[in-house]
Enzyme design. Structure first.
Site, PDB file in Angstrom:
ATOM      1  N   HIS A   1       0.839  -1.184   0.000  1.00  0.00           N
ATOM      2  CA  HIS A   1       0.000   0.000   0.000  1.00  0.00           C
ATOM      3  C   HIS A   1       0.883   1.246   0.000  1.00  0.00           C
ATOM      4  CE1 HIS A   1      -3.803  -1.983   0.523  1.00  0.00           C
ATOM      5  NE2 HIS A   1      -3.436  -2.575   1.631  1.00  0.00           N
TER       6      HIS A   1
ATOM      7  N   CYS B   1      -0.155   3.019  -4.779  1.00  0.00           N
ATOM      8  CA  CYS B   1      -0.806   4.319  -4.921  1.00  0.00           C
ATOM      9  C   CYS B   1       0.149   5.445  -4.513  1.00  0.00           C
ATOM     10  CB  CYS B   1      -2.044   4.402  -4.037  1.00  0.00           C
ATOM     11  SG  CYS B   1      -3.450   3.481  -4.664  1.00  0.00           S
TER      12      CYS B   1
END
EC number: 3.4.22.-
Length: 445
Positions: free
Chosen positions: A279, A326
C-alpha cells in the site's frame, strides 16, 4: 488553490442535465431517506469525492453555529447532493451503486425512476480488455485503526526467510504462464550507448517484496499473490537470480535490501531490479509506503539506499526500481474533452575519481502523484500484469523504456466499473543508456 482546481474540474466534467435536474427536483426526498455520515464515508471510500471535497461540504462557516442538529444534517446532505451533480457523467450511476450498497432502497428507487438500469450512463471501458472487470480495488493506505496481527498460520507463507541466509528463490510458481520471446543478438545503440547485458549466469538480480498481509487484516491486498509469481516467471526466463519475500516489516525490508546489495550476487551482476508491492500514500509532496507491521517509510529513503557511496556494487550498473502502489487517494476520473478538441485529436569513457550520488537509476510508478492504482482481486495489479505481458512479448527486441511506454498505453486504456483510470510514469536519475534484457542470448561466462 485546491478549491479553485476543484471548481474547474467540476465545470469540465459535469453530470448529464437530465440526471442533475432529477436530483435537484427530488432533493427533499433524497435527504429524507439518507444519512449524511454513512453516505459521505462510502462516497469518499469509493473515490467519487475526495477528502478535500468532504471538508468543503462540511464547512458551514458561521451559519452552522445557529443551526439545530437536524438542520445541520439537512444542509450537509443538500451540499453533498449538489456536489455529486458536478462529479462527472458517471456520477449518477456511481451514486446509485452507493445507495444500493448502503441499503437506501427508497432513495435508490427515486434515481431509478430516471434510469432503471443506468443504461444511459456513459461507461468508459474497452470491452475487449479482459481485466476491465476490476472491482476498483486500490493500493492506498486506509485510515482504519490497527488491530491484532493474525497468527502466523493465517499469514501467507514467505518465499525467502528475511532473517536467514541470502539464497536465490528457485521454487516453482503458480499463476499465469507466459513465454518470453528469445533474442537473436545482443542489442546495442550507437547514439546513447547500452548497458552491458550479455552474461549467461550474472544477467541480473531481481528483488521482489510483496506485502499482502498487514497488522490490520482489513488491509489485505487480495489478488496480489499472483503478481509476484508473474514477475518471477518472466525474469527467470530472462536469466535473473530471484530473491522473493512476502510480508516484511520495515526493519526486515531495509536489512534485506542492504544485505542483498552488499552481496556477491549483486557484486557480480550486470543489472538490478527491485519491485516493492504494497500500500502507498502521498502526504504533502512525499510518497510513502506501508510495511506489514503498519509502519510507513518515505520512498525517498528507499531510493537513497542506492546512492553510490552506500551501494558501490551497483555503480555504473542499471538499477530499476518498480513501485506499483498508490501515490495518493484521488481516483482519476479522466477529463471529457470539448467537442472541438475531440475533432482535432483523431488517431488513424575517461576515468574519474568521483561518480554522481544517484545515477543509472530508473524509477517506475504505476500512477502519477496524488492518484490511486488499481488491482483486480483475481488477476492482480493492472500495472504488474500488463508489464509482464509486454516483457514477454518485447524484452527480446525493445529497450526497457519502450516496454514501459507500451505498458502505460495499455493500462491507460483500462477502466474500473466506475470509469476510473490510471496513468503510469517513469523517471530516470542519470539513466542515460538503453537497457536491453537480451533474453536467451549471451556471449560471456
Amino acid at each position: 488553490m485546491e478549491e479553485e482546481r476543484e471548481r474547474e474540474r467540476d465545470r469540465e466534467v459535469g453530470m448529464k442535465q437530465k440526471h442533475r435536474q432529477h436530483i435537484m427536483r427530488n432533493m427533499d426526498k433524497l435527504i429524507k431517506y439518507t444519512s449524511y455520515k454513512d453516505l459521505v464515508a462510502e462516497t469518499v471510500r469509493r473515490g467519487l469525492i475526495s477528502p478535500v471535497m468532504r471538508r468543503n461540504i462540511e464547512d458551514l462557516n458561521e451559519k452552522g453555529h445557529s443551526m439545530t442538529e437536524e438542520q445541520v444534517q439537512v444542509e450537509l446532505l443538500r451540499k453533498y447532493f449538489v456536489k455529486i451533480t458536478k462529479r462527472g457523467p458517471t456520477a449518477y450511476a456511481e451514486l446509485m451503486a452507493i445507495l444500493r450498497s448502503l441499503g437506501y432502497s427508497e432513495a435508490l428507487r427515486i434515481l431509478e425512476e430516471m434510469d432503471p438500469q443506468g443504461s444511459e450512463i456513459p461507461f468508459l471501458s474497452l470491452s475487449r480488455m479482459h481485466s476491465n472487470k476490476s472491482a476498483d480495488i486500490v493500493d492506498t493506505c486506509l485510515s482504519d485503526p490497527p488491530v491484532e496481527m493474525p497468527s502466523v498460520s493465517n499469514v501467507s507463507a514467505i518465499h525467502n526467510d528475511a532473517d536467514g541466509p541470502l539464497v536465490p528463490f528457485e521454487e516453482p510458481v503458480q499463476g499465469k504462464q507466459r513465454i518470453v520471446v528469445k533474442s537473436t543478438r545482443i542489442h546495442t545503440d550507437d547514439i546513447t550507448g547500452t548497458y552491458p547485458m550479455k552474461s549467461q549466469h550474472n544477467r541480473g538480480v531481481l528483488l521482489i517484496v510483496n506485502i499482502i498481509d498487514f497488522s490490520n487484516p482489513g488491509l489485505k491486498r487480495k489478488g496480489a499473490e499472483g503478481d509476484g509469481d508473474s514477475l518471477i516467471d518472466i525474469f527467470r526466463q530472462i536469466g535473473f537470480k530471484i530473491f522473493s519475500y512476502k510480508n516484511l516489516d520495515q526493519r526486515q525490508f531495509f536489512n534485506t535490501l542492504s544485505a542483498l546489495t552488499s552481496s556477491q550476487f549483486v557484486r557480480d551482476t550486470e543489472s538490478f531490479v527491485m519491485v516493492l508491492m504494497t500500500h502507498g500514500e502521498r502526504a504533502g509532496e512525499v510518497d510513502r509506503v506501508q510495511f506489514s507491521d503498519g509502519s510507513l517509510a518515505d520512498v525517498k529513503a528507499i531510493i537513497n539506499s542506492f546512492r553510490s557511496d552506500l551501494c558501490p556494487n551497483l555503480v555504473h550498473k542499471p538499477k530499476v526500481l518498480i513501485f506499483p502502489f498508490c501515490r495518493g487517494d484521488n481516483p482519476d476520473h479522466g477529463q471529457i474533452l470539448p467537442k472541438v478538441m475531440r475533432m482535432r485529436i483523431q488517431t488513424d569513457g575517461v576515468p574519474f575519481d568521483n561518480v554522481p550520488t544517484l545515477s543509472d537509476i530508473l524509477i517506475c510508478y504505476a500512477s502519477t502523484p496524488g492518484f490511486e492504482t488499481h488491482r483486480d482481486t483475481e488477476e492482480g495489479s493492472w500495472y504488474i500484469q500488463k508489464f509482464c505481458d509486454t516483457m514477454a512479448e518485447h524484452a527480446h527486441d525493445r529497450p526497457l523504456e519502450d516496454i514501459l511506454k507500451k505498458t502505460h498505453s495499455i493500462v491507460g486504456n483500462m477502466r474500473t466499473k466506475y470509469g476510473h483510470l490510471q496513468t503510469g510514469v517513469f523517471e530516470g536519475l542519470g539513466f542515460n543508456k538503453k537497457l536491453y534484457f537480451n533474453p536467451g542470448f549471451f556471449v560471456s561466462d
